[in-house]
Design a protein around this motif. Structure first.
Motif, PDB file in Angstrom:
ATOM      1  N   LYS A 131       2.253  -4.227  -6.718  1.00 13.18           N
ATOM      2  CA  LYS A 131       1.080  -3.760  -7.469  1.00 13.18           C
ATOM      3  C   LYS A 131      -0.198  -4.425  -6.954  1.00 13.18           C
ATOM      4  N   THR A 132      -0.100  -5.711  -6.671  1.00  6.74           N
ATOM      5  CA  THR A 132      -1.279  -6.478  -6.243  1.00  6.74           C
ATOM      6  C   THR A 132      -1.614  -6.263  -4.785  1.00  6.74           C
ATOM      7  N   PHE A 133      -0.590  -6.307  -3.940  1.00  2.87           N
ATOM      8  CA  PHE A 133      -0.797  -6.272  -2.490  1.00  2.87           C
ATOM      9  C   PHE A 133      -0.411  -4.938  -1.863  1.00  2.87           C
ATOM     10  N   GLU A 134      -0.276  -3.933  -2.699  1.00  2.00           N
ATOM     11  CA  GLU A 134      -0.081  -2.561  -2.231  1.00  2.00           C
ATOM     12  C   GLU A 134       1.098  -2.435  -1.281  1.00  2.00           C
ATOM     13  N   GLY A 135       2.168  -3.177  -1.576  1.00  2.00           N
ATOM     14  CA  GLY A 135       3.386  -3.076  -0.797  1.00  2.00           C
ATOM     15  C   GLY A 135       3.374  -3.795   0.538  1.00  2.00           C
ATOM     16  N   ALA A 136       2.346  -4.605   0.809  1.00  2.00           N
ATOM     17  CA  ALA A 136       2.292  -5.333   2.086  1.00  2.00           C
ATOM     18  C   ALA A 136       3.504  -6.250   2.226  1.00  2.00           C
ATOM     19  N   ASP A 137       4.041  -6.329   3.422  1.00  2.00           N
ATOM     20  CA  ASP A 137       5.153  -7.217   3.725  1.00  2.00           C
ATOM     21  C   ASP A 137       4.663  -8.660   3.604  1.00  2.00           C
ATOM     22  N   ARG A 138       5.327  -9.466   2.789  1.00  2.00           N
ATOM     23  CA  ARG A 138       4.883 -10.842   2.572  1.00  2.00           C
ATOM     24  C   ARG A 138       4.906 -11.664   3.853  1.00  2.00           C
ATOM     25  N   ALA A 139       5.681 -11.263   4.830  1.00  2.00           N
ATOM     26  CA  ALA A 139       5.726 -11.987   6.099  1.00  2.00           C
ATOM     27  C   ALA A 139       4.637 -11.550   7.071  1.00  2.00           C
ATOM     28  N   ASP A 140       3.926 -10.477   6.753  1.00  2.00           N
ATOM     29  CA  ASP A 140       2.894  -9.936   7.638  1.00  2.00           C
ATOM     30  C   ASP A 140       1.536 -10.462   7.185  1.00  2.00           C
ATOM     31  N   ARG A 141       1.100 -11.545   7.803  1.00  2.00           N
ATOM     32  CA  ARG A 141      -0.130 -12.208   7.375  1.00  2.00           C
ATOM     33  C   ARG A 141      -1.326 -11.270   7.398  1.00  2.00           C
ATOM     34  N   ALA A 143      -1.471  -7.988   7.160  1.00  2.00           N
ATOM     35  CA  ALA A 143      -1.388  -6.977   6.109  1.00  2.00           C
ATOM     36  C   ALA A 143      -1.701  -7.591   4.750  1.00  2.00           C
ATOM     37  N   VAL A 144      -1.213  -8.806   4.513  1.00  2.00           N
ATOM     38  CA  VAL A 144      -1.496  -9.473   3.245  1.00  2.00           C
ATOM     39  C   VAL A 144      -2.986  -9.793   3.134  1.00  2.00           C
ATOM     40  N   GLU A 145      -3.585 -10.244   4.217  1.00  2.00           N
ATOM     41  CA  GLU A 145      -5.019 -10.562   4.176  1.00  2.00           C
ATOM     42  C   GLU A 145      -5.853  -9.319   3.846  1.00  2.00           C
ATOM     43  N   ALA A 146      -5.514  -8.204   4.465  1.00  2.00           N
ATOM     44  CA  ALA A 146      -6.258  -6.972   4.187  1.00  2.00           C
ATOM     45  C   ALA A 146      -6.094  -6.559   2.724  1.00  2.00           C
ATOM     46  N   ALA A 147      -4.865  -6.671   2.194  1.00  2.00           N
ATOM     47  CA  ALA A 147      -4.620  -6.322   0.798  1.00  2.00           C
ATOM     48  C   ALA A 147      -5.295  -7.319  -0.144  1.00  2.00           C
ATOM     49  N   TYR A 148      -5.322  -8.574   0.257  1.00  2.00           N
ATOM     50  CA  TYR A 148      -6.007  -9.631  -0.506  1.00  2.00           C
ATOM     51  C   TYR A 148      -7.487  -9.296  -0.652  1.00  2.00           C
ATOM     52  N   ASP A 149      -8.115  -8.897   0.436  1.00  2.00           N
ATOM     53  CA  ASP A 149      -9.537  -8.528   0.388  1.00  2.00           C
ATOM     54  C   ASP A 149      -9.753  -7.300  -0.497  1.00  2.00           C
ATOM     55  N   ARG A 150      -8.876  -6.312  -0.373  1.00  2.00           N
ATOM     56  CA  ARG A 150      -9.019  -5.112  -1.200  1.00  2.00           C
ATOM     57  C   ARG A 150      -8.814  -5.438  -2.682  1.00  2.00           C
ATOM     58  N   TYR A 151      -7.913  -6.345  -2.972  1.00  2.00           N
ATOM     59  CA  TYR A 151      -7.679  -6.734  -4.363  1.00  2.00           C
ATOM     60  C   TYR A 151      -8.962  -7.277  -4.985  1.00  2.00           C
ATOM     61  N   HIS A 152      -9.619  -8.199  -4.299  1.00  2.00           N
ATOM     62  CA  HIS A 152     -10.845  -8.777  -4.833  1.00  2.00           C
ATOM     63  C   HIS A 152     -11.949  -7.727  -4.956  1.00  2.00           C
ATOM     64  N   GLU A 153     -11.984  -6.806  -4.017  1.00  3.10           N
ATOM     65  CA  GLU A 153     -12.968  -5.721  -4.113  1.00  3.10           C
ATOM     66  C   GLU A 153     -12.694  -4.849  -5.332  1.00  3.10           C
ATOM     67  N   ARG A 154     -11.407  -4.598  -5.630  1.00  2.00           N
ATOM     68  CA  ARG A 154     -11.062  -3.783  -6.802  1.00  2.00           C
ATOM     69  C   ARG A 154     -11.477  -4.465  -8.097  1.00  2.00           C
ATOM     70  N   VAL A 155     -11.248  -5.764  -8.175  1.00  2.00           N
ATOM     71  CA  VAL A 155     -11.644  -6.485  -9.385  1.00  2.00           C
ATOM     72  C   VAL A 155     -13.150  -6.339  -9.595  1.00  2.00           C
ATOM     73  N   ARG A 156     -13.922  -6.565  -8.547  1.00  2.00           N
ATOM     74  CA  ARG A 156     -15.384  -6.486  -8.671  1.00  2.00           C
ATOM     75  C   ARG A 156     -15.854  -5.071  -8.986  1.00  2.00           C
ATOM     76  N   ALA A 157     -15.102  -4.089  -8.507  1.00  2.00           N
ATOM     77  CA  ALA A 157     -15.504  -2.697  -8.734  1.00  2.00           C
ATOM     78  C   ALA A 157     -15.126  -2.197 -10.123  1.00  2.00           C
ATOM     79  N   THR A 158     -14.084  -2.769 -10.712  1.00  2.00           N
ATOM     80  CA  THR A 158     -13.572  -2.223 -11.978  1.00  2.00           C
ATOM     81  C   THR A 158     -13.970  -3.028 -13.207  1.00  2.00           C
ATOM     82  N   VAL A 159     -14.404  -4.269 -13.029  1.00  2.00           N
ATOM     83  CA  VAL A 159     -14.821  -5.089 -14.172  1.00  2.00           C
ATOM     84  C   VAL A 159     -16.344  -5.072 -14.253  1.00  2.00           C
TER      85      VAL A 159
END
Length: 221
Positions: A131-141, A143-159
C-alpha cells in the motif's frame, strides 16, 4: 478520539514522537509497539483495513489520542477523513539514504522472521508495504526510493496544508506545540530508539558489534 495522526514512515523518529505526544496530550499514542502487545486483535484488524475489507477505527484506536508509525500511518488518508479535527504529522529523516540505512540495519532484518512474525502479522506488513510503496521490491533500492518520494508527495497533495505538520527528526517541541496550540514543556525533548538502542534491545547485533551500523541520529525509531 485521535487528535494527531502520524503519516511518517517507520524509522522516522516515531518512538520519540510517541513519547513526545503522550507528554503533550496526556494520553496514549498508538505505535507498532501497541500492535505487538495486542497481536491477536490488532494484526487482523489492520490486515483487513489494508485489504480494503473495512476498518473499525474506533475499535482499533479507541483510547488513543494519537497514532504514529506503521500500521496506522499507512492509513493516514482514511484516518484524516475519520477524524477531521486531527492534525497530521509527517515525520521525516533528512534524506532517503539515512532512512534506508536505518531500516536495513533494524526493522527490515525482522520483517519476515522476527519474534512477532505470525502469519497474520507478516501478511499485515506485506499488505501495508504494498500500500505504501506501491508493490516495490524491498530489495530494489531504486524502486523503493522512487516509491518513497511518491509517498511523501501523496501526503502533501492529500492533506490540507493547515492540517499538515512536517516534522524532521530532531526538530524538538516547537512544531508540535505550535500545531496543537500547547505550551512548550520544560523537560527536554525525548530521543529514543536509535539504531544502536534497537540492536541493544532486540539482541540483533550487526557484523562488527553494536553500533557498527548506527546511523548516528537521535530519536530514529
Amino acid at each position: 478520539m485521535l487528535r494527531v495522526i502520524g503519516a511518517g514512515l517507520p524509522r522516522t523518529g516515531t518512538m520519540t514522537l510517541k513519547r513526545a505526544l503522550e507528554t503533550l496530550l496526556g494520553a496514549p499514542c498508538h505505535h507498532m509497539s501497541e500492535v505487538f502487545a495486542d497481536l491477536d486483535r490488532q494484526a487482523p484488524g489492520f490486515l483487513a483495513a489494508a485489504r480494503g475489507e473495512g476498518a473499525d477505527w474506533d475499535g482499533l484506536l479507541g483510547g488513543y489520542a494519537a497514532a504514529v508509525d506503521w500500521p496506522a500511518s499507512a492509513f493516514h488518508t482514511e484516518l484524516a477523513a475519520a477524524y477531521p479535527e486531527a492534525v497530521v504529522v509527517l515525520s521525516r529523516r533528512d534524506s532517503f539514504d539515512t532512512w534506508w540505512r536505518s531500516c536495513n540495519a533494524t526493522i527490515f532484518t525482522g520483517m519476515d522472521t522476527g519474534e512477532y512474525a505470525t502469519p497474520e502479522w507478516t501478511a499485515m506488513i506485506a499488505a501495508i508495504w504494498d500500500k505504501t510503496f506501491e508493490g516495490a521490491d524491498r530489495a530494489d533500492r531504486d524502486a523503493v526510493e522512487a516509491a518513497y518520494d511518491r509517498y511523501h508527495e501523496r501526503v502533501r497533495a492529500t492533506v490540507a496544508p493547515d492540517r499538515l505538520v512536517e516534522f524532521t527528526t530532531g526538530a524538538g517541541w516547537e512544531p508540535l506545540c505550535g500545531a496543537l496550540g500547547l505550551p512548550v514543556p520544560a523537560e527536554p525533548f525525548p530521543y529514543l530508539n536509535t539504531t544502536k538502542e534497537w540492536h541493544e534491545r532486540t539482541g540483533n547485533v550487526p557484523p562488527g558489534g553494536i553500533g557498527a551500523e548506527s546511523d548516528g541520529s537521535r530519536g530514529a525509531g
